[in-house]
Design a protein around this motif. Structure first.
Motif, PDB file in Angstrom:
ATOM      1  N   HIS A  58       0.825  -1.217   0.000  1.00  9.76           N
ATOM      2  CA  HIS A  58       0.000   0.000   0.000  1.00  9.76           C
ATOM      3  C   HIS A  58       0.855   1.261   0.000  1.00  9.76           C
ATOM      4  O   HIS A  58       0.423   2.304  -0.496  1.00  9.76           O
ATOM      5  N   TYR A  59       2.060   1.172   0.522  1.00  2.18           N
ATOM      6  CA  TYR A  59       2.924   2.344   0.674  1.00  2.18           C
ATOM      7  C   TYR A  59       3.965   2.464  -0.444  1.00  2.18           C
ATOM      8  O   TYR A  59       4.817   3.350  -0.395  1.00  2.18           O
ATOM      9  N   VAL A  60       3.889   1.575  -1.418  1.00  6.39           N
ATOM     10  CA  VAL A  60       4.870   1.549  -2.501  1.00  6.39           C
ATOM     11  C   VAL A  60       4.172   1.823  -3.834  1.00  6.39           C
ATOM     12  O   VAL A  60       3.092   1.284  -4.082  1.00  6.39           O
ATOM     13  N   PRO A  61       4.745   2.653  -4.700  1.00  7.79           N
ATOM     14  CA  PRO A  61       4.132   2.888  -6.012  1.00  7.79           C
ATOM     15  C   PRO A  61       4.158   1.628  -6.863  1.00  7.79           C
ATOM     16  O   PRO A  61       5.226   1.074  -7.129  1.00  7.79           O
ATOM     17  N   ASP A  62       2.979   1.180  -7.301  1.00  2.00           N
ATOM     18  CA  ASP A  62       2.889  -0.072  -8.044  1.00  2.00           C
ATOM     19  C   ASP A  62       3.711  -0.053  -9.326  1.00  2.00           C
ATOM     20  O   ASP A  62       4.224  -1.093  -9.764  1.00  2.00           O
ATOM     21  N   GLU A  63       3.828   1.127  -9.943  1.00  3.32           N
ATOM     22  CA  GLU A  63       4.556   1.198 -11.203  1.00  3.32           C
ATOM     23  C   GLU A  63       6.065   1.088 -11.012  1.00  3.32           C
ATOM     24  O   GLU A  63       6.811   0.916 -11.982  1.00  3.32           O
ATOM     25  N   ILE A  64       6.529   1.197  -9.780  1.00  4.25           N
ATOM     26  CA  ILE A  64       7.965   1.092  -9.503  1.00  4.25           C
ATOM     27  C   ILE A  64       8.333  -0.256  -8.906  1.00  4.25           C
ATOM     28  O   ILE A  64       9.331  -0.859  -9.292  1.00  4.25           O
ATOM     29  N   ALA A  65       7.530  -0.741  -7.958  1.00  4.63           N
ATOM     30  CA  ALA A  65       7.922  -1.970  -7.260  1.00  4.63           C
ATOM     31  C   ALA A  65       6.717  -2.746  -6.770  1.00  4.63           C
ATOM     32  O   ALA A  65       5.653  -2.179  -6.496  1.00  4.63           O
ATOM     33  N   THR A  66       6.908  -4.065  -6.634  1.00  2.30           N
ATOM     34  CA  THR A  66       5.898  -4.949  -6.062  1.00  2.30           C
ATOM     35  C   THR A  66       6.564  -5.829  -5.015  1.00  2.30           C
ATOM     36  O   THR A  66       7.580  -6.476  -5.291  1.00  2.30           O
ATOM     37  N   PHE A  67       5.990  -5.820  -3.807  1.00  2.00           N
ATOM     38  CA  PHE A  67       6.478  -6.675  -2.731  1.00  2.00           C
ATOM     39  C   PHE A  67       5.665  -7.971  -2.745  1.00  2.00           C
ATOM     40  O   PHE A  67       4.474  -7.962  -2.434  1.00  2.00           O
ATOM     41  N   GLU A  68       6.301  -9.073  -3.104  1.00  2.00           N
ATOM     42  CA  GLU A  68       5.636 -10.376  -3.111  1.00  2.00           C
ATOM     43  C   GLU A  68       6.116 -11.181  -1.909  1.00  2.00           C
ATOM     44  O   GLU A  68       7.295 -11.499  -1.789  1.00  2.00           O
ATOM     45  N   LYS A  69       5.187 -11.517  -1.024  1.00  2.00           N
ATOM     46  CA  LYS A  69       5.554 -12.282   0.165  1.00  2.00           C
ATOM     47  C   LYS A  69       5.690 -13.745  -0.217  1.00  2.00           C
ATOM     48  O   LYS A  69       4.737 -14.372  -0.685  1.00  2.00           O
TER      49      LYS A  69
END
Length: 199
Positions: A58-69
């Motif tokens: 939620h706190y990261v710009p989707d167009e720059i990065a994706t956090f995959e757990k």
């Protein structure tokens, strides 16, 4: 912004992938800090950090990065959890949660990450303003290898993308909590290392 001390050693849990500590990197050591003050906050430091732990994307710009757990339970953060952070190549990199406290958590880089080191997210009461909080993202790291060092320190390309992502993160925190008191403060310190001349 005064220089923060080095982070204390963290007892990292074992996993399938090896940690990639700072001493495994090459080139200069970078200490970076992104900091924002939020007034009239609607969340305590503990509530804010809990929200981030539940949904860091939620706190990261989707167009720059994706956090995959990839390891751990969704909706919470615990020591030993792992993420694959997907950014445009060669910025991708895995991390492991090595510390979780009510007001902070720390991620350490794993083998294959573009950097070698750790990054800490922390919230606390503002030192002088009642009803305000201070949030920071602080990292201590070196480049993984000579190629990454050239792109980051030589060309400065990765540095710009990284700064944009963490500045956005701080601004989103401020939006969620209250009102940003001033622009996000950014500190970058470059420290020469003994092996830097060796390439």
């Amino acid at each position: 912004m005064p220089k923060a001390p080095d982070p204390p050693p963290t007892a990292a849990p074992h996993g399938e992938r090896e940690l990639q500590p700072e001493e495994a990197g090459v080139g200069p050591r970078f200490h970076r800090r992104y900091e924002v003050d939020v007034e009239r906050t609607t969340k305590s430091p503990e509530e804010l950090m809990s929200c981030i732990g539940q949904d860091i994307q939620h706190y990261v710009p989707d167009e720059i990065a994706t956090f995959e757990k990839t390891t751990g339970q969704e909706g919470r953060l615990a020591v030993g959890d792992e993420f694959d952070i997907h950014i445009r190549s060669p910025w991708d990199g895995p991390v492991r949660v090595v510390e979780v406290e009510p007001r902070r958590f720390t991620l350490a880089t794993l083998d294959g990450h573009m950097e070698a080191g750790q990054i800490r997210f922390e919230a606390g009461d503002h030192p002088t303003e009642a009803g305000a909080l201070r949030f920071s993202i602080e990292s201590w790291a070196r480049s993984r290898d000579g190629a990454v060092d050239f792109v980051y320190d030589g060309l400065g390309l990765a540095k710009k993308a990284q700064q944009g992502m963490w500045t956005f993160f701080c601004e989103r925190v401020a939006e969620d909590c209250g009102q940003k008191m001033e622009e996000v403060r950014v500190l970058t310190e470059r420290e020469e290392t003994d092996d830097e001349d060796d390439g």
